[in-house]
Motif scaffolding. Structure first.
Motif, PDB file in Angstrom:
ATOM      1  N   SER A 191     -12.999  -3.878  -1.384  1.00 24.01           N
ATOM      2  CA  SER A 191     -12.601  -4.661  -0.206  1.00 24.01           C
ATOM      3  C   SER A 191     -11.499  -3.948   0.560  1.00 24.01           C
ATOM      4  CB  SER A 191     -12.119  -6.053  -0.635  1.00 24.01           C
ATOM      5  OG  SER A 191     -13.178  -6.803  -1.201  1.00 24.01           O
ATOM      6  N   LEU A 192     -10.532  -3.393  -0.171  1.00 21.95           N
ATOM      7  CA  LEU A 192      -9.433  -2.666   0.474  1.00 21.95           C
ATOM      8  C   LEU A 192      -9.942  -1.389   1.140  1.00 21.95           C
ATOM      9  CD1 LEU A 192      -6.613  -3.077  -2.201  1.00 21.95           C
ATOM     10  CD2 LEU A 192      -6.626  -4.030   0.117  1.00 21.95           C
ATOM     11  N   MET A 193     -10.874  -0.710   0.503  1.00 22.11           N
ATOM     12  CA  MET A 193     -11.435   0.501   1.098  1.00 22.11           C
ATOM     13  C   MET A 193     -12.147   0.184   2.404  1.00 22.11           C
ATOM     14  SD  MET A 193     -12.835   2.557  -2.289  1.00 22.11           S
ATOM     15  CE  MET A 193     -13.400   3.995  -1.369  1.00 22.11           C
ATOM     16  N   ALA A 194     -12.851  -0.932   2.430  1.00 25.92           N
ATOM     17  CA  ALA A 194     -13.538  -1.348   3.655  1.00 25.92           C
ATOM     18  C   ALA A 194     -12.535  -1.686   4.749  1.00 25.92           C
ATOM     19  CB  ALA A 194     -14.430  -2.547   3.375  1.00 25.92           C
ATOM     20  N   ALA A 221      -1.782   6.613   9.891  1.00 26.32           N
ATOM     21  CA  ALA A 221      -1.341   7.279   8.660  1.00 26.32           C
ATOM     22  C   ALA A 221      -1.700   6.453   7.435  1.00 26.32           C
ATOM     23  CB  ALA A 221       0.161   7.523   8.710  1.00 26.32           C
ATOM     24  N   GLN A 222      -1.453   5.142   7.510  1.00 28.37           N
ATOM     25  CA  GLN A 222      -1.771   4.269   6.391  1.00 28.37           C
ATOM     26  C   GLN A 222      -3.263   4.289   6.071  1.00 28.37           C
ATOM     27  OE1 GLN A 222       0.369   2.003   4.339  1.00 28.37           O
ATOM     28  NE2 GLN A 222       1.558   3.754   5.029  1.00 28.37           N
ATOM     29  N   SER A 223      -4.079   4.316   7.108  1.00 31.46           N
ATOM     30  CA  SER A 223      -5.525   4.297   6.887  1.00 31.46           C
ATOM     31  C   SER A 223      -5.990   5.547   6.144  1.00 31.46           C
ATOM     32  CB  SER A 223      -6.267   4.173   8.223  1.00 31.46           C
ATOM     33  OG  SER A 223      -6.209   5.383   8.974  1.00 31.46           O
ATOM     34  N   ILE A 224      -5.332   6.669   6.396  1.00 35.74           N
ATOM     35  CA  ILE A 224      -5.715   7.921   5.730  1.00 35.74           C
ATOM     36  C   ILE A 224      -5.185   7.963   4.300  1.00 35.74           C
ATOM     37  CG2 ILE A 224      -5.447  10.431   5.755  1.00 35.74           C
ATOM     38  CD1 ILE A 224      -5.206  10.225   8.828  1.00 35.74           C
ATOM     39  N   VAL A 225      -3.898   7.692   4.153  1.00 33.68           N
ATOM     40  CA  VAL A 225      -3.254   7.783   2.832  1.00 33.68           C
ATOM     41  C   VAL A 225      -3.811   6.738   1.869  1.00 33.68           C
ATOM     42  CG1 VAL A 225      -1.071   7.565   1.599  1.00 33.68           C
ATOM     43  CG2 VAL A 225      -1.150   8.800   3.775  1.00 33.68           C
ATOM     44  N   GLN A 226      -3.922   5.492   2.336  1.00 33.03           N
ATOM     45  CA  GLN A 226      -4.411   4.427   1.470  1.00 33.03           C
ATOM     46  C   GLN A 226      -5.876   4.641   1.089  1.00 33.03           C
ATOM     47  OE1 GLN A 226      -2.626   2.117   0.002  1.00 33.03           O
ATOM     48  NE2 GLN A 226      -0.762   2.782   1.030  1.00 33.03           N
ATOM     49  N   SER A 227      -6.680   5.107   2.027  1.00 30.63           N
ATOM     50  CA  SER A 227      -8.087   5.371   1.724  1.00 30.63           C
ATOM     51  C   SER A 227      -8.211   6.450   0.655  1.00 30.63           C
ATOM     52  CB  SER A 227      -8.832   5.800   2.988  1.00 30.63           C
ATOM     53  OG  SER A 227      -8.940   4.732   3.897  1.00 30.63           O
ATOM     54  N   ARG A 228      -7.382   7.480   0.765  1.00 30.29           N
ATOM     55  CA  ARG A 228      -7.420   8.556  -0.232  1.00 30.29           C
ATOM     56  C   ARG A 228      -7.005   8.045  -1.612  1.00 30.29           C
ATOM     57  NH1 ARG A 228      -4.885  12.215   2.559  1.00 30.29           N
ATOM     58  NH2 ARG A 228      -2.791  11.690   1.883  1.00 30.29           N
ATOM     59  N   GLU A 229      -5.928   7.261  -1.660  1.00 27.74           N
ATOM     60  CA  GLU A 229      -5.443   6.735  -2.937  1.00 27.74           C
ATOM     61  C   GLU A 229      -6.435   5.738  -3.547  1.00 27.74           C
ATOM     62  OE1 GLU A 229      -1.545   5.187  -2.305  1.00 27.74           O
ATOM     63  OE2 GLU A 229      -0.637   7.175  -2.058  1.00 27.74           O
ATOM     64  N   SER A 264      -9.664   5.758  -3.098  1.00 27.09           N
ATOM     65  CA  SER A 264     -10.816   6.517  -3.567  1.00 27.09           C
ATOM     66  C   SER A 264     -10.555   7.072  -4.968  1.00 27.09           C
ATOM     67  CB  SER A 264     -11.120   7.660  -2.603  1.00 27.09           C
ATOM     68  OG  SER A 264     -12.225   8.413  -3.044  1.00 27.09           O
ATOM     69  N   ILE A 265      -9.343   7.572  -5.178  1.00 29.08           N
ATOM     70  CA  ILE A 265      -8.959   8.069  -6.508  1.00 29.08           C
ATOM     71  C   ILE A 265      -8.948   6.923  -7.514  1.00 29.08           C
ATOM     72  CG2 ILE A 265      -7.079   9.095  -7.839  1.00 29.08           C
ATOM     73  CD1 ILE A 265      -6.303  10.639  -5.284  1.00 29.08           C
ATOM     74  N   GLN A 266      -8.395   5.788  -7.086  1.00 24.19           N
ATOM     75  CA  GLN A 266      -8.356   4.611  -7.954  1.00 24.19           C
ATOM     76  C   GLN A 266      -9.761   4.146  -8.314  1.00 24.19           C
ATOM     77  OE1 GLN A 266      -6.085   3.208  -9.574  1.00 24.19           O
ATOM     78  NE2 GLN A 266      -6.815   1.152 -10.068  1.00 24.19           N
ATOM     79  N   ARG A 267     -10.673   4.204  -7.359  1.00 28.09           N
ATOM     80  CA  ARG A 267     -12.061   3.784  -7.595  1.00 28.09           C
ATOM     81  C   ARG A 267     -12.707   4.649  -8.670  1.00 28.09           C
ATOM     82  NH1 ARG A 267     -16.761   2.038  -8.033  1.00 28.09           N
ATOM     83  NH2 ARG A 267     -17.811   0.735  -6.498  1.00 28.09           N
TER      84      ARG A 267
END
Length: 274
Positions: free
Chosen positions: A88-91, A240-248, A250-253
């Motif tokens: 949900s957060l990734m979306a 910036a948040q959209s890039i950093v959070q998406s990357r983190e 993805s790693i968490q997933r």
């Protein structure tokens, strides 16, 4: 009378031979409660009940083996819930990125060490010859800011943004000729992510407000910030948040997928004879 006594003795013997001990019955009751909690996806309660079973009924090895087989299933349930939340957060951040990217401009020329993004409404070719602040995002999604003060020498080392009765201030950057330097009558200070992230977050929560920008130095100098200028900082922060959070995320997933597989493998190894 003798027949009555004999019947009572026989009944007692049958109970002793066929019935379960009070300890076993209580342990099985806890196990059943734990299973019900797991079925309801209340993994905290299920874990707590199994812990109580282990502590209180150490001698009930049969029941505890069944409890042991339930623990990987609890981990599986917890992990599946975490995966749902992560998805949900990734979306959310994917949508935020799409919306924020439309508002950003990539600045890239031979004079730069590396390209950066800035809100289209905040882009100025001659920014170093103006007074203001510019929020930027580097190639890997790190938010940073640059403040420029033209023709007003106060040796500023930080800036403060004020809006709606609140404020946020960058870290203090002493003059060093690099992050804080002077050129052609302008004072220029660069604030890296950890030094200005509170300001970006503040602007994001006050993006439609009139604000003030204060240069803090030997004395202070304050100018007005329009809602558009506040929004330009907020847009860079969102990008910036959209890039950093998406990357983190993805790693968490990926970590959660590995955790889920381990739990399922452990559950599969819990054979009946164990």
């Amino acid at each position: 009378m003798k027949n009555s006594i004999l019947a009572t003795i026989i009944a007692a013997a049958l109970v002793t031979s066929c019935g379960k001990s009070e300890s076993t019955t209580s342990a099985e009751a806890l196990l059943a409660e734990a299973q019900a909690a797991l079925d309801a996806q209340d993994t905290n309660l299920a874990t707590s009940l199994l812990d109580s079973l282990d502590r209180g009924y150490a001698s009930e090895t049969g029941v505890r083996k069944q409890a042991l087989a339930m623990r990987p299933k609890i981990v599986e349930c917890e992990t599946l819930k975490e995966i749902t939340t992560t998805d949900s957060l990734m979306a959310y951040y994917a949508d935020l990125h799409a919306r924020a990217q439309e508002k950003m401009k990539c600045v890239n020329n031979p004079q730069l060490v590396e390209p950066y993004y800035v809100a289209k409404v905040a882009f100025k070719e001659d920014f170093v010859n103006t007074t203001g602040v510019q929020a930027r995002v580097d190639e890997i999604g790190q938010f940073y800011m640059v403040s420029s003060l033209k023709g007003n020498s106060i040796c500023h080392t930080s800036v403060t943004i004020t809006a709606d009765g609140g404020s946020a201030t960058t870290a203090t950057i002493p003059y060093d000729g690099e992050a804080n330097y002077r050129i052609d009558g302008s004072e220029l200070v660069t604030y890296m992510t950890a030094q200005c992230d509170t300001v970006g977050k503040f602007a994001a929560t006050h993006r439609t407000s009139m604000g003030k920008l204060t240069f803090n130095g030997k004395r202070n100098h304050t100018i007005q910030l329009s809602p558009a200028q506040m929004a330009s900082i907020a847009d860079a922060w969102d990008f910036a948040q959209s890039i950093v959070q998406s990357r983190e995320l993805s790693i968490q997933r990926e970590k959660l997928e590995r955790k889920l597989q381990i739990a399922r493998d452990q559950a599969a190894r819990q054979l009946p004879e164990q």
